[in-house]
Design a protein around this motif. Structure first.
Motif, PDB file in Angstrom:
ATOM      1  N   GLU A 221       0.822  -1.217   0.000  1.00  0.00           N
ATOM      2  CA  GLU A 221       0.000   0.000   0.000  1.00  0.00           C
ATOM      3  C   GLU A 221       0.862   1.275   0.000  1.00  0.00           C
ATOM      4  O   GLU A 221       0.420   2.328   0.472  1.00  0.00           O
TER       5      GLU A 221
ATOM      6  N   HIS B  21      -0.593   4.491   8.402  1.00  0.00           N
ATOM      7  CA  HIS B  21      -1.767   3.770   7.904  1.00  0.00           C
ATOM      8  C   HIS B  21      -2.000   2.590   8.836  1.00  0.00           C
ATOM      9  O   HIS B  21      -1.098   1.782   9.060  1.00  0.00           O
TER      10      HIS B  21
ATOM     11  N   HIS C  36      -5.083  -0.362  10.489  1.00  0.00           N
ATOM     12  CA  HIS C  36      -6.364  -1.044  10.315  1.00  0.00           C
ATOM     13  C   HIS C  36      -7.061  -1.185  11.675  1.00  0.00           C
ATOM     14  O   HIS C  36      -7.614  -2.239  11.981  1.00  0.00           O
TER      15      HIS C  36
ATOM     16  N   HIS D   1      -7.754  -2.378  -0.867  1.00  0.00           N
ATOM     17  CA  HIS D   1      -6.380  -2.009  -0.550  1.00  0.00           C
ATOM     18  C   HIS D   1      -5.878  -1.001  -1.576  1.00  0.00           C
ATOM     19  O   HIS D   1      -6.197  -1.076  -2.759  1.00  0.00           O
TER      20      HIS D   1
HETATM   21 ZN   LIG Z   1      -4.571  -1.018   4.473  1.00  0.00          ZN
END
Ligand SMILES: [Zn+2]
Length: 268
Positions: free
Chosen positions: A89, A108, A110, A147
């Motif tokens: 990513e 980043h 999750h 993604h």
């Molecule tokens: Zn991600």
């Protein structure tokens, strides 16, 4: 000489490049320990004086990131130094750095708690806790749940982020941006606290009462952001070294000195 080779003998980081790589590796481990990163997610930081940033090898465990796992990558996504591939990513980092010259560091994650706020009808994540005044301009939600592997996806995400300090990604995660990797870590801690606070209110069946503009203005008058970042960084780094989350050898380059922790003024 590669960054890895430069860093291996220099456990007490000296150059700005070494320092940001070490702080980015440490931040990744700290975020994993705080449940903000897990088997995935990543942190990047611009390298001062270079047209490049540092980010971990994508396959390295977030709990074990070391200097050897830190790559140097340019803004076209080319690995300049280091032995490995960046996270898939990567376009998240490339496009946010391109769009936001003011941003030095990007996370980043999750984080499940934050993702929940992209999956509830009529519910928006709001600044609830005092430290969440950081997100007073808003926390937009990017609609792409997949993604982020293509440049156009990264550009769309950066556009949704706009001038804000946080963006949620529907059914996927979030990004935070800050003026340094230390600040990014502290923001991530407060982002999680704020999401947890709002979730508790919702779980109690009550209507969330976010900070008002007047309250935010008052909070910001009393804010000492730079000192607050140093204080929390000191707490988390020392605790992580004691608990074996960070290597003892990282203490000298990471822990602020007593002198650095002195407040030079009570208010800005
Ligand atoms: Zn991600």
């Amino acid at each position: 000489m590669s960054l890895t080779e430069q860093l291996r003998p220099a456990r007490s980081a000296t150059s700005p490049a070494e320092q940001v790589a070490l702080e980015t590796a440490a931040t990744t481990r700290l975020l994993e320990a705080e449940g903000i990163l897990d088997y995935s997610g990543h942190v990047s930081t611009r390298i001062p004086g270079r047209d490049a940033f540092t980010i971990q090898i994508g396959s390295t465990s977030r709990a074990e990131v070391s200097l050897e796992a830190m790559l140097v990558v340019d803004y076209d996504g080319k690995v300049l130094e280091g032995d490995g591939q960046p996270p898939s990513e990567l376009p998240i980092h490339l496009e946010i750095f391109r769009a936001r010259p003011d941003v030095q560091s990007v996370l980043h994650s999750h984080m499940e708690l934050a993702i929940a706020f992209t999956m509830m009808e009529g519910v928006t994540l709001l600044p609830m806790r005092a430290r969440a005044s950081r997100w007073k301009s808003g926390i937009p939600v990017d609609p792409d749940p997949s993604h982020i592997k293509l440049p156009e996806q990264g550009r769309a995400l950066a556009k949704t982020l706009g001038p804000h300090h946080a963006v949620l990604m529907r059914a996927h995660g979030l990004c935070l941006v800050a003026e340094s990797v230390r600040a990014l870590f502290i923001d991530a801690v407060h982002f999680k606290e704020n999401a947890a606070a709002q979730m508790r209110v919702l779980q109690a069946g009550a209507r969330p009462i976010p900070l008002t503009d007047a309250e935010i203005e008052k909070i910001e008058r009393m804010e000492m952001r730079d000192w607050h970042i140093k204080k929390l960084w000191n707490y988390y780094v020392r605790k992580a070294i004691d608990e074996g989350i960070l290597p003892p050898a990282w203490k000298d380059p990471l822990v602020p000195t007593k002198e650095m922790l002195k407040r030079d003024k009570m208010m800005k």
